[in-house]
Write a protein that holds these residues in place. Structure first.
Motif, mmCIF file in Angstrom:
data_model
loop_
_atom_site.group_PDB
_atom_site.id
_atom_site.type_symbol
_atom_site.label_atom_id
_atom_site.label_comp_id
_atom_site.label_asym_id
_atom_site.label_seq_id
_atom_site.Cartn_x
_atom_site.Cartn_y
_atom_site.Cartn_z
ATOM 1 N N ALA A 334 90.213 35.423 84.472
ATOM 2 C CA ALA A 334 89.841 36.348 85.386
ATOM 3 C C ALA A 334 89.341 34.935 87.029
ATOM 4 N N VAL A 335 89.482 34.887 87.829
ATOM 5 C CA VAL A 335 88.385 34.159 88.848
ATOM 6 C C VAL A 335 88.604 35.216 89.916
ATOM 7 N N ALA A 336 87.364 34.724 90.669
ATOM 8 C CA ALA A 336 86.629 34.927 91.570
ATOM 9 C C ALA A 336 86.997 34.183 92.083
ATOM 10 N N VAL A 337 87.570 33.814 94.012
ATOM 11 C CA VAL A 337 86.821 33.336 94.856
ATOM 12 C C VAL A 337 86.695 33.580 95.612
ATOM 13 N N MET A 338 85.015 32.782 96.041
ATOM 14 C CA MET A 338 84.278 33.348 96.823
ATOM 15 C C MET A 338 84.247 32.522 98.872
ATOM 16 N N ASP A 339 84.630 34.068 99.544
ATOM 17 C CA ASP A 339 85.310 33.634 100.746
ATOM 18 C C ASP A 339 83.685 33.695 101.794
ATOM 19 N N ARG A 340 83.173 32.465 102.415
ATOM 20 C CA ARG A 340 81.943 32.709 102.783
ATOM 21 C C ARG A 340 82.166 32.725 104.498
ATOM 22 N N CYS A 341 84.245 33.579 104.793
ATOM 23 C CA CYS A 341 84.664 33.757 106.176
ATOM 24 C C CYS A 341 85.903 35.430 105.584
ATOM 25 N N ASP A 342 85.560 35.947 106.608
ATOM 26 C CA ASP A 342 86.473 36.620 106.510
ATOM 27 C C ASP A 342 87.468 36.573 107.909
ATOM 28 N N GLY A 343 88.891 36.137 106.561
ATOM 29 C CA GLY A 343 90.113 36.178 107.918
ATOM 30 C C GLY A 343 90.689 37.086 108.549
ATOM 31 N N PHE A 344 90.220 38.767 108.665
ATOM 32 C CA PHE A 344 90.763 39.213 108.195
ATOM 33 C C PHE A 344 92.477 39.829 108.986
ATOM 34 N N GLY A 380 100.026 33.440 81.384
ATOM 35 C CA GLY A 380 100.486 34.256 82.644
ATOM 36 C C GLY A 380 98.995 33.911 82.821
ATOM 37 N N PRO A 381 99.184 33.597 84.903
ATOM 38 C CA PRO A 381 98.010 33.021 85.479
ATOM 39 C C PRO A 381 97.488 34.774 85.253
ATOM 40 N N PRO A 382 95.476 33.854 85.919
ATOM 41 C CA PRO A 382 94.387 34.561 85.762
ATOM 42 C C PRO A 382 94.722 36.134 87.026
ATOM 43 N N LEU A 383 93.577 36.915 86.965
ATOM 44 C CA LEU A 383 93.177 38.444 87.309
ATOM 45 C C LEU A 383 92.705 36.884 88.605
ATOM 46 N N VAL A 384 92.718 37.638 90.391
ATOM 47 C CA VAL A 384 91.856 36.616 91.151
ATOM 48 C C VAL A 384 91.921 37.721 92.051
ATOM 49 N N VAL A 385 90.464 37.759 91.979
ATOM 50 C CA VAL A 385 89.650 38.673 92.896
ATOM 51 C C VAL A 385 88.569 37.889 94.146
ATOM 52 N N LEU A 426 78.334 44.468 95.026
ATOM 53 C CA LEU A 426 79.789 44.514 95.410
ATOM 54 C C LEU A 426 80.210 45.655 96.147
ATOM 55 N N SER A 427 80.772 45.507 97.601
ATOM 56 C CA SER A 427 81.733 46.513 97.811
ATOM 57 C C SER A 427 82.280 47.184 97.563
ATOM 58 N N ARG A 428 82.932 48.330 97.799
ATOM 59 C CA ARG A 428 84.613 48.719 97.168
ATOM 60 C C ARG A 428 85.160 48.257 97.867
ATOM 61 N N SER A 429 86.466 47.697 97.074
ATOM 62 C CA SER A 429 87.448 47.326 97.137
ATOM 63 C C SER A 429 87.946 47.176 98.509
ATOM 64 N N LEU A 430 88.595 46.824 99.926
ATOM 65 C CA LEU A 430 89.481 46.817 100.562
ATOM 66 C C LEU A 430 90.668 47.500 99.687
ATOM 67 N N ARG A 431 91.416 46.854 98.481
ATOM 68 C CA ARG A 431 92.169 46.597 97.783
ATOM 69 C C ARG A 431 94.006 46.969 99.448
ATOM 70 N N PRO A 432 93.687 45.598 100.083
ATOM 71 C CA PRO A 432 95.440 45.925 100.804
ATOM 72 C C PRO A 432 96.296 45.955 99.819
ATOM 73 N N SER A 433 96.616 45.764 98.221
ATOM 74 C CA SER A 433 98.089 45.774 97.616
ATOM 75 C C SER A 433 97.082 46.359 96.071
ATOM 76 N N PRO A 434 98.480 46.549 95.533
ATOM 77 C CA PRO A 434 97.533 47.203 93.742
ATOM 78 C C PRO A 434 97.355 46.364 93.251
ATOM 79 N N ASN A 435 98.201 44.813 93.456
ATOM 80 C CA ASN A 435 97.219 43.937 92.443
ATOM 81 C C ASN A 435 96.246 43.035 93.196
ATOM 82 N N THR A 436 95.046 43.602 94.491
ATOM 83 C CA THR A 436 94.924 42.508 95.523
ATOM 84 C C THR A 436 93.263 43.349 95.226
#
Lengths: 445, 291
Positions: A334-344, A380-385, A426-436
């Protein structure tokens, strides 16, 4: 650095040189201004904007005191600053400027002219949030917005790295295989205004390292007149863009070469990224900028507790080191990618999307002759959040990053994302898709 | 003083300010508060309906005034306040649109917008807080830094000449042009009131002081030193007309330089709309203006 150095050898001499070198306390902006002085570009044009301002101010003093021969032009806007360095660079000069946030945004049009004209300009970008609303503090929205402008992007964890990156940037930019402009990004205030005890090179060492810029072609060469940037329609424009892409790919070779030469000089080695305790890690965060230091501290703490945590610090975002990324992260769970930017995009920030894309299709399920699974991610590739953090200077502390690791370990242990996955910071996830999963760290909802 | 009939109970200067945003960011000795006070007094004197006042600002110390004024407003990007204000005025010509800007914001990065707004003669009022320096970013020279003055980007003295902003505005066609100074706050309020009453483009330059980043580098480290400088060098435009260039050396003129009635842009725009045959609910094919 070898631990067993015999006296009298070249390596020992190198170490002596290093020992003689000045260690000095500088802010990030002072360190970068010093690097600029030591590089001594032919032309610097700039316009003030917080938190970039004192780079230019220090540099103005160097000019006024006769410590550099640079032509220093204070212009009436950042658009003019970038235009002036484009003109200077096209005329064969080594040219630099520096900016932040809305200053970078105002340069937009000319950023593409610099890269499309293949001008090796070097520009420190002191990362700051973009308006509106107005905010002068650190986030990465400014440089992330420019990620597709054809500039190489080096990111810095601290003042030492910002200093080192500026010097290396000159050689990367001017390499005939590259000839692209380079941004050296570092966090506003957190790096730009904080003091760090760092090691600096001598002026001669820097001058020798960057060498003399001799462009193959430039303006002001009356025997070989050229026009920079003329009309280029469907007949050649596409080929020129393809050449830009090839130059960016070449930068992927050149950046490690320059880093190796720099390591030989300084003992400080930089890659496209830094893999910290990743070899046997199960969970990792991907970070660029100053938060990498905090994340490293958290990784050490978790390791002491026996949890297999790791860190991937990204130094080069353009060209994007997709292959190295896949190599470094493919074996994790599992990997968490930290973005100091929201691409909106409503589907995760810019670093997240690049990283997850780099990991796509890695699962080598076809076994080899011995029946072992092939590929870089046999399970399989890691889960990426995705974790968006620190916008507008919102602080990120070790507990925040620990909360990110907690989330990753819960996922590894099989906990499915649920409503309460936004517990704590951590905020609730925006969950843009089932795997994101896209979380916001330390935000009020 | 008559309170505006908007039920807001605005009766004094403070009632026009967002005092909950205080302390403000201006340094001790800064003249921006004086200029802001003059602006508020002008608005009070004219009994402008606060619901019809819009304040637009760019970036810099002066621009922060928009956040302290209790009107609708937009705090925009560096140099572009006049462009944003033009959009507001076009959409709602009946509003009193006030731009608060500084010398760097207006004359450097926003210079192009400024000269064209003067030319266009749209009915907005621009108040430039001219403190001769980029204060917010700690003292780089601006287009209004005097010749030979010190700045962080000119540590041995400035070698460029400043603009005469009022001459520039008048030359570009602004129909109301005035200059005041923080040392003369009552007159400054008069000039601003004149601009607010004026139908076309009004420009008021307010000479103000930055002890922190201009004064300290120029042997005038206290606000009062710079106020004295203003007092000693300001010459009313009427008296200046009788003085020789040598006598005017090192001085600056204050007063109303131009107050002329010419075609105002939004009125002209309405005329064109009528000419194109637009009628409310009609069939001209013109898009409905947003008013």
């Amino acid at each position: 650095m070898g631990e067993d150095v015999r006296p009298g050898t070249a390596e020992a001499a190198g170490r002596d040189d290093r020992a003689r070198r000045r260690r000095t306390a500088l802010t990030g902006n002072e360190a970068v201004a010093l690097a600029m002085r030591q590089v001594e570009p032919d032309v610097v044009a700039a316009y003030p904007i917080t938190p970039q301002t004192d780079i230019v101010q220090f540099f103005a003093s160097f000019v006024a005191d006769g410590r550099v021969k640079t032509e220093f032009v204070t212009v009436e806007s950042e658009h003019s600053a970038m235009s002036a360095v484009v003109g200077a660079s096209a005329a064969g000069a080594r040219a630099m400027t520096a900016t932040s946030a809305n200053g970078l945004a105002l340069m937009w049009e000319v950023l593409y002219i610099a890269s499309g004209s293949r001008l090796p300009i070097v520009m420190p970008v002191v990362n700051r949030a973009l308006s509106a609303p107005i905010n002068i503090h650190c986030d990465h929205s400014d440089a992330m917005g420019a990620r597709d402008s054809g500039w190489v992007q080096l990111w810095s964890e601290d003042a030492q790295e910002a200093y080192d990156n500026v010097i290396q940037a000159v050689r990367i930019a001017e390499d005939p295989r590259v000839l692209l402009p380079v941004m050296v990004c570092y966090d506003g205030f957190i790096i730009s205004h904080a003091l760090l005890n760092l090691e600096v090179l001598t002026d001669d060492e820097v001058k020798e390292f960057v060498g003399t810029y001799r462009p193959d072609r430039s303006l002001l060469d009356p025997d070989r007149p050229v026009t920079v940037g003329p009309l280029d329609l469907y007949d050649f424009y596409f080929e020129h863009k393809r050449q830009q892409a090839e130059a960016m790919a070449a930068a992927r070779e050149v950046i490690p070469e320059v880093a190796a030469a720099y390591a030989a000089l300084t003992g400080r080695s930089y890659g496209m990224m830094e893999a910290y305790r990743l070899a046997d890690a199960e969970a990792a965060v991907v970070v660029l900028g100053s938060a990498a230091g905090t994340a490293r501290f958290v990784v050490d703490r978790l390791r002491r507790e026996g949890r297999k945590a790791g860190l991937l610090k990204l130094r080069v975002f353009r060209p994007f080191p997709a292959s190295e990324m896949a190599e470094a992260l493919g074996g994790l769970r599992a990997v968490a990618v930290m973005d100091r930017c929201d691409g909106f995009s409503a589907a995760g920030g810019p670093v997240f999307n690049e990283v997850r894309s780099a990991l796509y299709g890695l699962d080598g399920v076809r076994p080899d002759a011995a029946g072992r699974p092939q590929g870089r991610a046999p399970n399989g590739p890691p889960l990426v959040v995705n974790v968006v953090y620190g916008l507008g200077g919102r602080d990120v502390d070790p507990e925040d990053i620990e909360a990110v690791f907690d989330l990753l370990f819960r996922r590894i242990e099989g906990e499915e994302p649920r409503g309460e996955d936004g517990a704590g910071v951590l905020s609730r996830s925006l969950r843009p898709s089932p795997n994101t999963e896209v979380h916001y760290l330390g935000v009020r909802e | 003083m008559v309170a505006p009939e908007d039920g807001s109970g605005r009766t004094d200067v403070l009632s026009y300010l967002r005092v909950d945003r205080f302390p403000h960011l201006w340094c001790p000795g800064c003249g921006h508060g004086i200029v802001l006070g003059a602006l508020v007094r002008a608005i009070m004197r004219l009994e402008l309906d606060p619901r019809r006042v819009v304040v637009v600002s760019g970036i810099g110390c002066a621009a922060r005034a928009a956040g302290y004024l209790n009107f609708d407003g937009v705090h925009t990007t560096h140099g572009r306040a006049i462009a944003f204000a033009s959009g507001i005025k076009l959409a709602r010509p009946e509003l009193e649109v006030i731009v608060i800007t500084g010398d760097g914001d207006l004359a450097a990065i926003g210079g192009n917008h400024f000269v064209h707004a003067c030319r266009r003669n749209m009915g907005i009022t621009v108040v430039c807080f001219n403190n001769s320096i980029y204060g917010m970013t700690s003292g780089q020279y601006s287009p209004m830094t005097p010749y030979h003055a010190m700045a962080t980007t000119a540590p041995y003295g400035h070698i460029e000449r400043p603009f005469d902003l009022c001459a520039l505005a008048a030359g570009c066609g602004a129909t109301y042009v005035a200059r005041g100074a923080a040392y003369f706050p009552a007159r400054l309020a008069d000039y601003i009131a004149g601009g607010l009453r004026h139908k076309g483009f009004a420009f008021i330059e307010a000479v103000t002081q930055c002890p922190t980043y201009f004064g300290r580098r120029n042997k005038m480290p206290r606000g009062v030193d710079l106020l004295r400088w203003q007092k000693e060098r300001a010459v009313p435009v009427e008296r200046a007309a009788r003085m020789t260039p040598e006598e005017l050396e090192g001085k600056f003129t204050v007063g109303v330089f131009r107050d002329a009635e010419e075609l105002e842009y939004t009125e002209e725009y309405d005329r064109i709309i009528a000419l194109a045959g637009y009628r409310e609910g009609g069939e001209s094919g013109c898009p409905a203006p947003g008013r």
